[in-house]
Scaffold this motif. Structure first.
Motif, PDB file in Angstrom:
ATOM      1  N   ASP A 128     -71.501 -21.226  36.830  1.00  0.00           N
ATOM      2  CA  ASP A 128     -70.999 -20.378  35.744  1.00  0.00           C
ATOM      3  C   ASP A 128     -71.022 -18.904  36.142  1.00  0.00           C
ATOM      4  O   ASP A 128     -70.086 -18.156  35.841  1.00  0.00           O
ATOM      5  CB  ASP A 128     -71.831 -20.586  34.474  1.00  0.00           C
ATOM      6  CG  ASP A 128     -71.390 -21.817  33.694  1.00  0.00           C
ATOM      7  OD1 ASP A 128     -70.309 -22.349  33.980  1.00  0.00           O
ATOM      8  OD2 ASP A 128     -72.131 -22.227  32.778  1.00  0.00           O
TER       9      ASP A 128
ATOM     10  N   THR B 215     -69.193 -13.280  28.858  1.00  0.00           N
ATOM     11  CA  THR B 215     -70.263 -12.783  27.996  1.00  0.00           C
ATOM     12  C   THR B 215     -71.457 -12.325  28.833  1.00  0.00           C
ATOM     13  O   THR B 215     -72.405 -11.763  28.298  1.00  0.00           O
ATOM     14  CB  THR B 215     -70.783 -13.897  27.058  1.00  0.00           C
ATOM     15  OG1 THR B 215     -71.342 -14.941  27.888  1.00  0.00           O
ATOM     16  CG2 THR B 215     -69.682 -14.488  26.195  1.00  0.00           C
TER      17      THR B 215
ATOM     18  N   THR C 143     -64.742 -17.902  28.561  1.00  0.00           N
ATOM     19  CA  THR C 143     -64.123 -16.604  28.319  1.00  0.00           C
ATOM     20  C   THR C 143     -63.456 -16.572  26.937  1.00  0.00           C
ATOM     21  O   THR C 143     -63.211 -15.490  26.416  1.00  0.00           O
ATOM     22  CB  THR C 143     -63.110 -16.243  29.420  1.00  0.00           C
ATOM     23  OG1 THR C 143     -62.245 -17.339  29.630  1.00  0.00           O
ATOM     24  CG2 THR C 143     -63.816 -15.879  30.705  1.00  0.00           C
TER      25      THR C 143
END
Ligand code: UDP
Length: 236
Positions: free
Chosen positions: A73, A134, A141
């Motif tokens: 991620d 974030t 997103t």
């Protein structure tokens, strides 16, 4: 022409930057996006952008990549910064002033995300691109788009996709699918249609932030949306 929306958050997917390619960035897409975005800044719309990273890296699939989810991620978030930098370059090439703010600090290439500073940039007519999602793994997103839109008090979130709105089924797979022009938040949930992931969608619903899903790949559509024409699907 007076725009219907004063401040918008435009959510672009990373994948759409690929154009006809299977990976990476198609310069033609970048140029088209830059010109479309310029057209709405020219009529005075304040524009913030969140861009995805799926054209470079998508962290979600640990079983395929063998890379632990959180690590992947973060890699995905870095990919969104690369796209943000590319978009920034193409916007500046056509004369649009921009700032890139990153949710992960990398001061050599982007400002850190500072909410009040972002708002100030918008007030001064600069396009603000929010990179690194974030800043947290396990989010998308789309969620970054909803979150930033709420934080900066955007009037609407414009989700640019390849299809021209929300359909009863995937129109690329099901020929009988029909398009909705308007839906309420609860209708979206009741009908089980997909607009964004649940976290992103719930944020919009709880904060009464309307979403317009529209086809960003047709030149002029973005201008048409902010002018208040019925393009795409409005969820409110
Ligand atoms: N990502 C994340 N946190 C965020 C935003 C993004 O971890 O707040 C990671 C996640 O792995 C995601 C990748 O960044 O798969 C790229 O973003 P996304 O898949 O949303 O891009 P898009 O589908 O819009 O191209």
């Amino acid at each position: 022409m007076l725009p219907k929306y004063n401040r918008v958050l435009l959510k672009l997917s990373g994948e759409s930057l690929m154009g006809d390619r299977t990976f990476g960035i198609d310069p033609k897409m970048l140029e088209q996006y830059a010109l479309d975005i310029k057209a709405i800044t020219d009529i005075g719309v304040q524009v913030a952008i969140v861009i995805g990273g799926g054209n470079i890296y998508r962290g979600m699939n640990e079983s395929e990549t063998g890379i632990e989810r959180a690590q992947g991620d973060y890699m995905g978030m870095l990919a969104t910064v690369i796209n943000g930098m590319a978009l920034q370059a193409s916007l500046e090439k056509v004369g649009v002033k921009t700032r890139l703010q990153s949710a992960i600090k990398m001061e050599q290439v982007a400002e850190p995300y500072i909410r009040r500073r972002a708002i100030r940039h918008l007030e001064k007519g600069r396009v603000v691109i929010f990179g690194a999602g974030t800043g947290n793994p396990y989010f998308t997103t789309d969620t970054a788009g909803s979150l930033r839109a709420i934080e900066i008090n955007a009037d609407v979130i414009l989700k640019g996709t390849r299809v021209d709105g929300i359909y009863t089924a995937d129109p690329e797979k099901d020929k009988t699918a029909t398009k909705f022009t308007e839906l309420s938040f609860s209708e979206v949930i009741g009908k089980g249609v997909k607009v964004m992931d649940m976290t992103a969608f719930t944020l919009c619903q709880e904060n009464n932030l309307p979403i317009i899903v529209f086809d960003m790949n047709t030149t002029g559509n973005l201008l048409s949306v902010v002018s208040g024409n019925k393009v795409g699907t409005l969820v409110s």
